[in-house]
Design a protein around this motif. Structure first.
Motif, short mmCIF file in Angstrom:
data_model
loop_
_atom_site.label_atom_id
_atom_site.label_comp_id
_atom_site.label_asym_id
_atom_site.label_seq_id
_atom_site.Cartn_x
_atom_site.Cartn_y
_atom_site.Cartn_z
N HIS A 29 43.98 52.64 38.82
CA HIS A 29 44.97 51.68 39.31
C HIS A 29 44.28 50.51 40.02
CE1 HIS A 29 48.63 50.05 40.92
NE2 HIS A 29 48.14 50.14 42.15
N ALA A 35 47.55 49.89 33.75
CA ALA A 35 48.67 49.13 33.21
C ALA A 35 48.55 48.95 31.69
CB ALA A 35 48.77 47.78 33.89
N GLY A 36 47.39 48.57 31.22
CA GLY A 36 47.21 48.34 29.79
C GLY A 36 47.04 49.60 28.98
N SER A 37 46.36 50.58 29.55
CA SER A 37 46.03 51.77 28.76
C SER A 37 47.17 52.76 28.65
CB SER A 37 44.80 52.45 29.35
OG SER A 37 45.08 52.91 30.65
N LEU A 38 48.04 52.82 29.64
CA LEU A 38 49.12 53.81 29.61
C LEU A 38 50.47 53.24 29.19
CD1 LEU A 38 48.39 55.88 32.85
CD2 LEU A 38 47.81 56.43 30.49
N SER A 39 50.54 51.94 28.93
CA SER A 39 51.83 51.32 28.63
C SER A 39 52.50 51.90 27.39
CB SER A 39 51.68 49.81 28.50
OG SER A 39 50.82 49.50 27.42
N GLY A 40 51.75 52.26 26.37
CA GLY A 40 52.35 52.80 25.16
C GLY A 40 52.16 54.29 25.00
#
Length: 171
Positions: A29, A35-40
């Motif tokens: 964090h 933010a980018g790696s877990l968004s999808g």
């Protein structure tokens, strides 16, 4: 070897995995990586991956604690516990990565875009690196477990001594 105390294995594995998860999430964090790696990623895959990791940690912890659990620390068996922790951590790292790769491989086979050589090379090199990192994490976890076990023993010993002294003094 003596049987492993299931409750002790459950507590130690849950504590170690929770602490590791919090450290990794906090680091990810603050670095802006989450933010980018877990968004999808999604909730269900996240819960399944965490559950898979927890089962691996629990099984490896049960194995590492065989022969007397953390109480072996009192008998001076820190080294054997540390070595078992390193081996267990290495196994967790490699098996976790290989399990994830197996799921990715199955998905790619179903979608028709499989490249088995890429998966084999990644499994070989990635599994080796994951094993080394897992061994380091396992060793650090055991060191922390030893420190906390000894601190708890001192606190309980001091408490018992205070209670004994209190009961011996006349009113």
């Amino acid at each position: 070897m003596a049987e492993t105390n299931e409750f002790e294995a459950w507590v130690v594995s849950s504590f170690n995995l929770t602490l590791l998860s919090l450290v990794l999430l906090l680091a990810g964090h603050t670095a802006g990586f989450l933010a980018g790696s877990l968004s999808g990623f999604g909730t269900l895959p996240g819960v399944l991956a965490f559950g898979y990791l927890w089962l691996l940690v629990f099984g490896a912890t049960r194995w590492a604690l065989q022969g007397g659990g953390l109480a072996r620390i009192r008998d001076g068996e820190r080294r054997s516990l540390l070595l078992r922790g390193i081996v267990a951590g290495g196994a967790i790292g490699a098996v976790f990565l290989l399990g994830l790769l197996l799921v990715i491989l199955v998905v790619n086979v179903l979608e028709g875009g499989v490249q088995p050589l890429s998966f084999a090379l990644f499994a070989l090199f990635g599994g080796s690196i994951a094993s080394i990192v897992g061994g380091l994490v396992g060793g650090l976890s055991v060191v922390l477990d030893i420190v906390l076990y000894e601190a708890a023993g001192r606190l309980l010993g001091a408490r018992e001594e205070a209670e004994r002294t209190e009961n011996e003094t006349p009113n």
